[in-house]
Design an enzyme around this catalytic site. Structure first.
Site, PDB file in Angstrom:
ATOM      1  N   TYR A 110       0.853  -1.195   0.000  1.00  0.00           N
ATOM      2  CA  TYR A 110       0.000   0.000   0.000  1.00  0.00           C
ATOM      3  C   TYR A 110       0.885   1.240   0.000  1.00  0.00           C
ATOM      4  CZ  TYR A 110      -3.577   3.248   1.937  1.00  0.00           C
ATOM      5  OH  TYR A 110      -4.425   4.297   2.183  1.00  0.00           O
ATOM      6  N   LYS A 151      -1.789  -1.502  -3.627  1.00  0.00           N
ATOM      7  CA  LYS A 151      -2.742  -0.392  -3.656  1.00  0.00           C
ATOM      8  C   LYS A 151      -1.936   0.878  -3.893  1.00  0.00           C
ATOM      9  CE  LYS A 151      -6.006   2.245  -0.803  1.00  0.00           C
ATOM     10  NZ  LYS A 151      -6.631   2.391   0.538  1.00  0.00           N
TER      11      LYS A 151
END
Length: 294
Positions: A133, A161
């Site tokens: 992420y 992400k």
């Protein structure tokens, strides 16, 4: 494969600051009913920074329990100390999550070498799939595609992400990481384009309050129907920006409370409830998105 419309779920709280598990259960049911493809529990939007580890694990565990196998639950396992991230990962491995989402270590600003070592250590502590992420606007470290590519060979690191909003990274990540590596948008404002460029899904803040429309937009974009995706996305665009009129998740919690999705809009310090000057802006954006405000 976990793809499509994924909600970065808020963590509802009572006025005394304790977690409101009754509202949490209702939220999970709401998202299942609305067709949300997966739920992220206790990520940034779920106030991971202000939940102690034991409470963090409990909220994720209860979310898994409420979902009851009907939708995958992704548990947030990020921390700025690798040892803490490993401990959290080991605990979450026991509660039935489908995957975990680990934000880059924040505040201490690791180098690419440090990021690679961190994620390898976390991944080695579990067999559960791991999603990287990158959100430099909150962490003060930007994990570049070249760094992500160094982690593709780790068998249980399955995707990233990417929340910079830089659409050029979709192509670069795909070139470096291959077709099987999952790419998730973490920026609602550019999510439609991200999917049309070859992304696999969106981990969304707005999805908390417009799950049905957001799911329809994601489905259209993933099917390559750019015109339909745009027509669904356009009424939501004001919402995307207004939900960040103050730090996430302040606005989205306020909005969820106004919709009656949660009993209380309480948020833990150092964040405070939405300033009055933002109320009108958010109500206007919600109205344009055809959200009923109570």
């Amino acid at each position: 494969m976990i793809n499509g419309s994924i909600v970065a779920l808020i963590t509802p709280m009572n006025s005394d600051g304790s977690v409101d598990f009754a509202s949490l259960e209702r939220l999970v049911e709401f998202h299942i009913d609305q067709g949300t493809d997966a739920i992220v529990a206790v990520g940034t939007t779920g106030e991971s920074a202000t939940l102690p580890m034991s409470e963090h694990v409990t909220v994720v565990s209860q979310t898994v329990k409420f979902a009851a196998g009907r939708v995958p639950v992704i548990g947030g396992n990020g921390a700025n100390a690798t040892s803490e991230a490993v401990e959290l990962t080991k605990s979450l491995s026991k509660v039935g999550v489908a995957a975990m989402l680990g934000v880059t270590p924040y505040y201490n600003k690791p180098t690419p070498k440090g990021l690679i070592a961190h994620y390898k250590a976390v991944a080695a502590s579990t067999d559960i799939p791991q999603i990287l992420y990158n959100v430099p606007g909150r962490t003060a470290v930007d994990m570049l595609p070249e760094t992500v590519a160094e982690l593709v060979s780790v068998s249980n690191i399955i995707g990233v992400k990417e929340a910079t909003g830089d659409l050029s990274r979709v192509k670069r990540l795909r070139e470096l990481c291959g077709d099987d590596f999952l790419l998730y948008s973490g920026d609602d404002a550019t999510a439609r384009e991200f999917l049309l460029l070859g992304g696999n899904g969106v981990i969304s803040v707005a999805n908390n309050i417009v799950p049905q429309a957001f799911k329809a937009m994601c489905d259209a974009a993933l099917a390559g129907n750019a015109e339909l995706a745009l027509s669904i996305d356009t009424p939501l665009r004001g919402l995307y920006s207004t939900l960040f009129c103050e730090a996430n998740p302040i606005p989205v919690k306020w909005a969820a409370h106004r919709m009656g999705l949660i009993e209380c809009g309480h948020i833990r310090l150092p964040l405070t409830e939405l300033s009055e000057q933002c109320h009108g802006l958010l109500i206007e954006a919600m109205t344009r998105a055809q959200i009923e405000v109570k």
